[in-house]
Design an enzyme around this catalytic site. Structure first.
Site, PDB file in Angstrom:
ATOM      1  N   SER A   1     -46.961 -25.433  11.145  1.00 62.62           N
ATOM      2  CA  SER A   1     -47.272 -25.895  12.494  1.00 62.62           C
ATOM      3  C   SER A   1     -48.755 -25.881  12.811  1.00 62.62           C
ATOM      4  O   SER A   1     -49.182 -26.496  13.788  1.00 62.62           O
ATOM      5  CB  SER A   1     -46.537 -25.017  13.523  1.00 62.62           C
ATOM      6  OG  SER A   1     -46.986 -23.672  13.431  1.00 62.62           O
ATOM      7  N   CYS A   2     -49.562 -25.186  12.005  1.00 65.47           N
ATOM      8  CA  CYS A   2     -50.973 -24.987  12.369  1.00 65.47           C
ATOM      9  C   CYS A   2     -51.923 -25.937  11.647  1.00 65.47           C
ATOM     10  O   CYS A   2     -52.604 -26.733  12.290  1.00 65.47           O
ATOM     11  CB  CYS A   2     -51.379 -23.539  12.098  1.00 65.47           C
ATOM     12  SG  CYS A   2     -50.600 -22.350  13.209  1.00 65.47           S
ATOM     13  N   PHE A   3     -51.994 -25.843  10.314  1.00 61.63           N
ATOM     14  CA  PHE A   3     -52.988 -26.634   9.590  1.00 61.63           C
ATOM     15  C   PHE A   3     -52.874 -28.133   9.885  1.00 61.63           C
ATOM     16  O   PHE A   3     -53.870 -28.769  10.239  1.00 61.63           O
ATOM     17  CB  PHE A   3     -52.879 -26.387   8.089  1.00 61.63           C
ATOM     18  CG  PHE A   3     -53.473 -25.066   7.634  1.00 61.63           C
ATOM     19  CD1 PHE A   3     -54.015 -24.170   8.540  1.00 61.63           C
ATOM     20  CD2 PHE A   3     -53.484 -24.728   6.297  1.00 61.63           C
ATOM     21  CE1 PHE A   3     -54.561 -22.966   8.122  1.00 61.63           C
ATOM     22  CE2 PHE A   3     -54.024 -23.521   5.866  1.00 61.63           C
ATOM     23  CZ  PHE A   3     -54.551 -22.644   6.782  1.00 61.63           C
TER      24      PHE A   3
END
Length: 428
Positions: free
Chosen positions: A265-267
């Protein structure tokens, strides 16, 4: 202190439980009644090691969940932990977070004491000043005692609890000395036991630190994958090369594992968001765009290696690993998704297995077969691709003997090669 946390998703649930573990009284606020009930029952709505234990310990004691904002004006600080999903152009959707920010402002509109509203969600620097601060103050009306700060999270799925409780750094973004002091007070119980670096700055810079952090790590992985692809073309082991360069203290050994790429979900969201924000300023972030391009190409290279050994039309292919990383059931941007799509395009028959992520992937791809063990996936398969490095895949041995043709394409360097199987590492 009394802390309110708006949003009980991955970040919100984790920080609420961890703040309670630090000794604070925490009220978790979410619009989803089912999530609220789950938290009050001492259970986690997400799969994350250690989180269930914290909730079981503190729910009904230091931690309470509700759908009401009534606790906000009684609290000392409010953290906004609402998701900011990606739009089609890579920019972030601030709609839900903006609504929560305005609702928080409304809740403290009549509060006489100063109140700090801390953005925990990942947002671009301009959006703090142009969207979120105005939303809070719009809700608060003429109350000038409300300050908006930024405290970015650096939590990795699968180790979020330990990351929170043993941080490398804490970033305090505030517009006043009072705001900075308030954040110090929040984290004081943590800092008594852990020697973390403290960065004191303004909210916009704090936001950029989060994006720069993730963009750098994503770029490092893609550079390593690019070098690994070159090593593969030279018939060299990229892991041996990376072990050597990791001895250089300017580089370090972390994030040098080449493979099928990064997800989660972040990078992906953060890199795409900062690229989109740069484009809005008419800047072309060539290195970050190349970072994404290299990452997107890795599943295709994996398929090419498989196709060198197996005629994919009608072949039964086992996909081992569906979560984007071990220790989580999160399939967001999992490398298994493009892998399955590519296999379907080639007419392969797919059988998939993951220890915990079958259900969410089944919602995404209901038309492929799912099994309850790696052994069942391998039985009769014409080939297999290993996409997630779950520890149990390292113990596979005789299970490969049941394959129709024992071809293993390993995207994570987790399987032990042996003479009885045709083994290909993605970059080694």
């Amino acid at each position: 202190m009394h802390i309110t946390v708006i949003g009980s998703g991955y970040v919100g649930t984790t920080i609420a439980a961890c703040f309670a573990d630090l000794g604070h009284d925490v009220t978790a606020i979410d619009i989803d009644e089912e999530i609220v009930e789950t938290l009050n029952d001492g259970q986690s709505p997400i799969s994350e090691p250690g989180l269930d234990d914290l909730l079981e310990t503190h729910a009904g004691n230091r931690l309470e969940a509700t759908t009401s904002y009534d606790a906000v004006p009684e609290s000392d600080v409010t953290f906004l932990a609402i998701g900011t999903p990606s739009n089609d152009d890579g920019s972030i959707d601030l709609g839900a977070l903006e609504a929560a920010a305005e609702a928080t402002g409304e809740a403290v509109a009549d509060k006489d004491e100063r109140h700090l509203v801390v953005i925990k969600s990942t947002v671009t620097p301009p959006s703090i000043e142009t969207v979120l601060e105005p939303a809070v103050h719009r809700g608060a009306g003429e109350n000038e005692n409300i300050e908006v700060g930024m405290n970015p999270e650096f939590l990795r799925e699968g180790s979020a609890v330990s990351d929170f409780l043993s941080p490398d750094k804490l970033v305090f973004g505030a517009s006043s000395e009072w705001g900075t002091d308030r954040l110090h007070t929040v984290f004081e119980p943590l800092l008594e036991d852990h020697d973390a670096d403290i960065v004191e700055t303004d909210p916009q810079t704090a936001s950029m630190i989060k994006y720069a952090n993730n963009a750098f790590l994503a770029s490092k992985i893609s550079l390593v994958n690019d070098l690994g692809n070159i090593c593969k073309e030279f018939d060299l082991d990229a892991y041996e090369v990376m072990e050597a360069i990791g001895l250089d203290d300017r580089i370090s050994e972390q994030f040098l594992r080449s493979g099928v790429g990064w997800g989660g979900s972040c990078f992906p969201k953060d890199v795409n968001a900062i690229i989109a924000a740069a484009h809005e300023e008419d800047y072309d972030p060539a290195v970050l765009e190349a970072t994404v391009e290299v990452n997107d190409r890795q599943p295709e290279r994996m398929l090419e290696l498989l196709a060198d050994h197996v005629d994919l039309e009608g072949a039964r292919i086992a996909v081992l690993g569906l979560a984007f990383k071990p220790q989580t059931d999160d399939i967001r941007n999992s490398r298994a998704i493009p892998m399955i799509e590519l296999l379907k395009e080639q007419g392969a028959e797919i059988v998939a297995y993951d220890p915990v992520a079958v259900d969410p992937m089944q919602e995404r791809f209901p038309d492929i077969e799912y099994v309850s063990s790696a052994a069942d996936a391998l039985d009769g398969a014409d080939g297999t691709v290993v996409v997630t490095d779950w520890d149990e895949f390292a113990t596979l041995d005789e299970e490969f003997d049941t394959m129709a043709t024992p071809v293993v394409i390993d995207g994570r360097r987790i399987v032990q090669p042996r003479d009885e199987i045709t083994y290909e590492g993605l970059t080694w």
